[in-house]
Design a protein around this motif. Structure first.
Motif, PDB file in Angstrom:
ATOM      1  N   GLU A 117      -2.091 -12.028  -9.811  1.00 22.16           N
ATOM      2  CA  GLU A 117      -1.410 -11.043 -10.645  1.00 22.16           C
ATOM      3  C   GLU A 117      -2.335  -9.846 -10.821  1.00 22.16           C
ATOM      4  OE1 GLU A 117      -0.441 -13.054 -14.270  1.00 22.16           O
ATOM      5  OE2 GLU A 117       0.777 -14.549 -13.242  1.00 22.16           O
ATOM      6  N   TYR A 118      -1.806  -8.663 -10.504  1.00 15.51           N
ATOM      7  CA  TYR A 118      -2.600  -7.450 -10.674  1.00 15.51           C
ATOM      8  C   TYR A 118      -2.954  -7.295 -12.144  1.00 15.51           C
ATOM      9  CZ  TYR A 118      -1.622  -6.363  -5.852  1.00 15.51           C
ATOM     10  OH  TYR A 118      -1.559  -6.418  -4.488  1.00 15.51           O
ATOM     11  N   GLN A 119      -4.188  -6.833 -12.391  1.00 13.79           N
ATOM     12  CA  GLN A 119      -4.715  -6.780 -13.751  1.00 13.79           C
ATOM     13  C   GLN A 119      -3.923  -5.849 -14.663  1.00 13.79           C
ATOM     14  OE1 GLN A 119      -7.039  -9.079 -14.456  1.00 13.79           O
ATOM     15  NE2 GLN A 119      -6.761  -9.658 -12.329  1.00 13.79           N
ATOM     16  N   THR A 120      -3.767  -4.603 -14.266  1.00 14.29           N
ATOM     17  CA  THR A 120      -2.981  -3.650 -15.052  1.00 14.29           C
ATOM     18  C   THR A 120      -2.278  -2.700 -14.101  1.00 14.29           C
ATOM     19  OG1 THR A 120      -4.781  -2.050 -15.246  1.00 14.29           O
ATOM     20  CG2 THR A 120      -4.621  -3.701 -16.996  1.00 14.29           C
ATOM     21  N   GLU A 121      -1.272  -2.041 -14.599  1.00 11.88           N
ATOM     22  CA  GLU A 121      -0.543  -1.101 -13.763  1.00 11.88           C
ATOM     23  C   GLU A 121      -1.257   0.238 -13.643  1.00 11.88           C
ATOM     24  OE1 GLU A 121       3.565  -0.671 -14.748  1.00 11.88           O
ATOM     25  OE2 GLU A 121       3.829  -2.820 -14.986  1.00 11.88           O
ATOM     26  N   ASP A 122      -1.979   0.629 -14.686  1.00 10.09           N
ATOM     27  CA  ASP A 122      -2.576   1.961 -14.700  1.00 10.09           C
ATOM     28  C   ASP A 122      -4.037   1.994 -14.262  1.00 10.09           C
ATOM     29  OD1 ASP A 122      -3.274   0.541 -16.952  1.00 10.09           O
ATOM     30  OD2 ASP A 122      -3.347   2.291 -18.263  1.00 10.09           O
ATOM     31  N   HIS A 123      -4.646   0.841 -14.047  1.00  9.94           N
ATOM     32  CA  HIS A 123      -6.052   0.802 -13.635  1.00  9.94           C
ATOM     33  C   HIS A 123      -6.219  -0.272 -12.558  1.00  9.94           C
ATOM     34  CE1 HIS A 123     -10.390   0.933 -13.778  1.00  9.94           C
ATOM     35  NE2 HIS A 123     -10.419  -0.371 -13.977  1.00  9.94           N
TER      36      HIS A 123
ATOM     37  N   ALA B 104     -11.408  -3.870  -8.672  1.00  9.53           N
ATOM     38  CA  ALA B 104     -11.921  -4.182  -7.334  1.00  9.53           C
ATOM     39  C   ALA B 104     -11.179  -5.376  -6.741  1.00  9.53           C
ATOM     40  CB  ALA B 104     -13.423  -4.463  -7.404  1.00  9.53           C
ATOM     41  N   SER B 105     -10.869  -6.365  -7.569  1.00  9.47           N
ATOM     42  CA  SER B 105     -10.153  -7.536  -7.059  1.00  9.47           C
ATOM     43  C   SER B 105      -8.704  -7.182  -6.701  1.00  9.47           C
ATOM     44  CB  SER B 105     -10.203  -8.705  -8.049  1.00  9.47           C
ATOM     45  OG  SER B 105      -9.652  -8.347  -9.292  1.00  9.47           O
ATOM     46  N   ASP B 106      -8.091  -6.269  -7.465  1.00 11.06           N
ATOM     47  CA  ASP B 106      -6.740  -5.807  -7.118  1.00 11.06           C
ATOM     48  C   ASP B 106      -6.745  -5.141  -5.746  1.00 11.06           C
ATOM     49  OD1 ASP B 106      -5.767  -6.621  -9.610  1.00 11.06           O
ATOM     50  OD2 ASP B 106      -5.755  -4.597 -10.452  1.00 11.06           O
ATOM     51  N   SER B 107      -7.713  -4.260  -5.533  1.00 16.12           N
ATOM     52  CA  SER B 107      -7.811  -3.544  -4.255  1.00 16.12           C
ATOM     53  C   SER B 107      -8.074  -4.505  -3.106  1.00 16.12           C
ATOM     54  CB  SER B 107      -8.927  -2.502  -4.310  1.00 16.12           C
ATOM     55  OG  SER B 107      -8.622  -1.510  -5.241  1.00 16.12           O
TER      56      SER B 107
ATOM     57  N   ILE C  60      -3.807  -8.859   1.825  1.00 15.71           N
ATOM     58  CA  ILE C  60      -2.398  -9.167   2.080  1.00 15.71           C
ATOM     59  C   ILE C  60      -1.838  -8.217   3.142  1.00 15.71           C
ATOM     60  CG2 ILE C  60      -0.080  -9.271   1.067  1.00 15.71           C
ATOM     61  CD1 ILE C  60      -2.182 -11.601   0.353  1.00 15.71           C
ATOM     62  N   ALA C  61      -2.235  -6.956   3.098  1.00 15.50           N
ATOM     63  CA  ALA C  61      -1.794  -5.998   4.120  1.00 15.50           C
ATOM     64  C   ALA C  61      -2.286  -6.433   5.501  1.00 15.50           C
ATOM     65  CB  ALA C  61      -2.291  -4.591   3.795  1.00 15.50           C
ATOM     66  N   MET C  62      -3.526  -6.908   5.579  1.00 17.12           N
ATOM     67  CA  MET C  62      -4.067  -7.386   6.850  1.00 17.12           C
ATOM     68  C   MET C  62      -3.285  -8.602   7.341  1.00 17.12           C
ATOM     69  SD  MET C  62      -8.169  -6.982   6.186  1.00 17.12           S
ATOM     70  CE  MET C  62      -8.690  -7.461   7.836  1.00 17.12           C
ATOM     71  N   VAL C  63      -2.997  -9.516   6.440  1.00 17.08           N
ATOM     72  CA  VAL C  63      -2.227 -10.707   6.812  1.00 17.08           C
ATOM     73  C   VAL C  63      -0.854 -10.296   7.332  1.00 17.08           C
ATOM     74  CG1 VAL C  63      -1.054 -12.762   5.906  1.00 17.08           C
ATOM     75  CG2 VAL C  63      -3.440 -12.299   5.274  1.00 17.08           C
ATOM     76  N   ASP C  64      -0.194  -9.403   6.612  1.00 18.80           N
ATOM     77  CA  ASP C  64       1.142  -8.966   7.021  1.00 18.80           C
ATOM     78  C   ASP C  64       1.131  -8.279   8.386  1.00 18.80           C
ATOM     79  OD1 ASP C  64       2.161 -10.049   4.703  1.00 18.80           O
ATOM     80  OD2 ASP C  64       2.336  -8.122   3.663  1.00 18.80           O
TER      81      ASP C  64
END
Length: 122
Positions: free
Chosen positions: A32-38, A41-44, A50-54
């Motif tokens: 789960e992404y940490q916050t929508e507005d910030h 590093a783990s979100d990125s 996931i983009a690489m996997v896709d």
């Protein structure tokens, strides 16, 4: 073969859920992404993986993940659990098409348990 893959999928799901419960007090390993507005590093990292996997670059994504795990930054392990949870949800055909196996998903999830001294989860 289908039964064996279902069994492995259940093992991976159980390993990742147990780790999520023990380490993060969460009932699921889904990232789960940490916050929508910030963006953290783990979100990125998770989004890049996931983009690489896709794109079919599963092995490259896993290698990148293990490089990041060496840094041991906050949130990276949670992204790693989410990564294997995502891989586990992919169809067998997609994994095979990109030179990856259900057993490799299980090995990766198990290696996360081993990193936390919980290798007995297998």
């Amino acid at each position: 073969m289908a039964y064996e893959n279902d069994f492995i999928m259940r093992q991976v799901r159980d390993i990742t859920r147990i780790l999520a419960k023990i380490l993060f007090r969460k009932n699921t390993a889904t990232y789960e992404y940490q916050t929508e507005d910030h963006t953290t590093a783990s979100d990125s990292l998770y989004a890049r993986l996931i983009a690489m996997v896709d794109e079919g670059k599963i092995n490259e994504a896993e290698n990148r993940l293990f490089e990041e795990l060496e840094c041991d930054e906050e949130g990276i392990f949670e992204a790693a659990l989410g990564f294997y949870d995502y891989l586990n949800s992919l169809p067998e055909e997609f994994l095979e098409e990109h030179n990856y196996t259900r057993d490799e998903v299980k090995e990766g999830a198990q290696s996360l348990a081993d990193r936390k001294g919980l290798g007995v989860l297998e």
